[in-house]
Write a protein that holds these residues in place. Sequence first.
Motif, short mmCIF file in Angstrom:
data_model
loop_
_atom_site.label_atom_id
_atom_site.label_comp_id
_atom_site.label_asym_id
_atom_site.label_seq_id
_atom_site.Cartn_x
_atom_site.Cartn_y
_atom_site.Cartn_z
N TRP A 235 0.85 -1.19 0.00
CA TRP A 235 0.00 0.00 0.00
C TRP A 235 0.89 1.25 0.00
N PRO A 236 0.52 2.26 -0.78
CA PRO A 236 1.27 3.52 -0.69
C PRO A 236 1.07 4.13 0.70
N SER A 238 1.47 7.03 1.74
CA SER A 238 0.87 8.37 1.72
C SER A 238 -0.65 8.33 1.65
N GLU A 239 -1.21 7.20 1.20
CA GLU A 239 -2.67 7.10 1.06
C GLU A 239 -3.30 6.17 2.09
N TYR A 240 -2.49 5.71 3.02
CA TYR A 240 -2.98 4.72 4.00
C TYR A 240 -4.08 5.32 4.86
N ALA A 241 -5.21 4.63 4.91
CA ALA A 241 -6.37 5.10 5.69
C ALA A 241 -7.09 3.91 6.30
N GLN A 246 -8.01 -1.23 1.77
CA GLN A 246 -7.15 -0.30 1.02
C GLN A 246 -7.23 -0.67 -0.46
#
Length: 303
Positions: A235-236, A238-241, A246
């Motif tokens: 997973w990038p 910077s975009e982890y949420a 994901q």
Amino acid sequence: MRDALLATSLDEIPLTARGKVRDLYAIGDELVFIATDRISAFDHVLGSGIPDKGRILTQLSHFWFELLADTVPNHLLESPSAELLELLAPFEDQIAGRSMLVRRAEMFPVECVVRGYISGSGWKDYLATGSVCGIELPKGLRESERLPEPIFTPAAKINTGGHDENISYATMVETIGAEYAAELKRLTLAIYAKASAHAASKGLILADTKFEFGLVDGEIVLADEVLTPDSSRYWPASEYAPGGAQPSFDKQYVRDYLESIRWNKQAPAPGLPDEVILKTREKYMEAFRLITGRAEIEIPPAA
Ligand code: Q0Z
């Protein structure tokens, strides 16, 4: 760009196993893994391939084997026999840049999975039972959340088609014995520590991955492909949420397309539009560039 390679054939050399994506040939104790450009989604091999996918994933595996060489021995042949190289020479176009020449191993019948984050089948099991492979986890975890520490979650291989079945460490011990189980667990966690640190330094989360090990001359070796997007979740960062699934680093365009056409996920699987193929190829290249620091894969000259 060359066409996608969807099927291999090495004439008289016997095909030992055909996976969804890879073909395996054997000549005595020397094996040839060929990564084709096939791609699977929702458990089906799709009608279109992704040009160069097999080269990208193979060269990524080679990168990781080298990075991990001081942590674990692997199944790559250091010096393939002259006989093998001679036998393979006529099939250069199917082999160069997308194959691994490996030593035959006695494979352990266990997938060695390690998870730093709770996702996929681990998330399903956690929702149902609060544990994964008998490991109790903290209450209230959200989907995709980072675990307090990486966990070893072995799975039993199910032949062709079926999903692997998560098993307890105790079951793994019953299957292969306590000494091998302990060593595979130790190696799996050590490899994950090294690989996830490397990925993190490149802006990627290595959420989970699976390894296969075998015995060569009584020595445990890391076999199969390693740390590719086909065997791992990246997973990038910077975009982890956390709090939901994901997006897939590599296959999201493919999944979105297949959802958009309301495919019923039954055979025959559809092909993909050129735009989805090209964007997906670019995602595999992006993973390769980030992880290896190299701008391009090696594409051998056409014969
Ligand atoms: C790996 C697989 C594939 C289908 C067997 N070094 C080794 N020695 C003996 N066997 C294997 C290995 Cl890696 C081995 N698989 C998995 C690979 C297609 C299944 F390319 N099966």
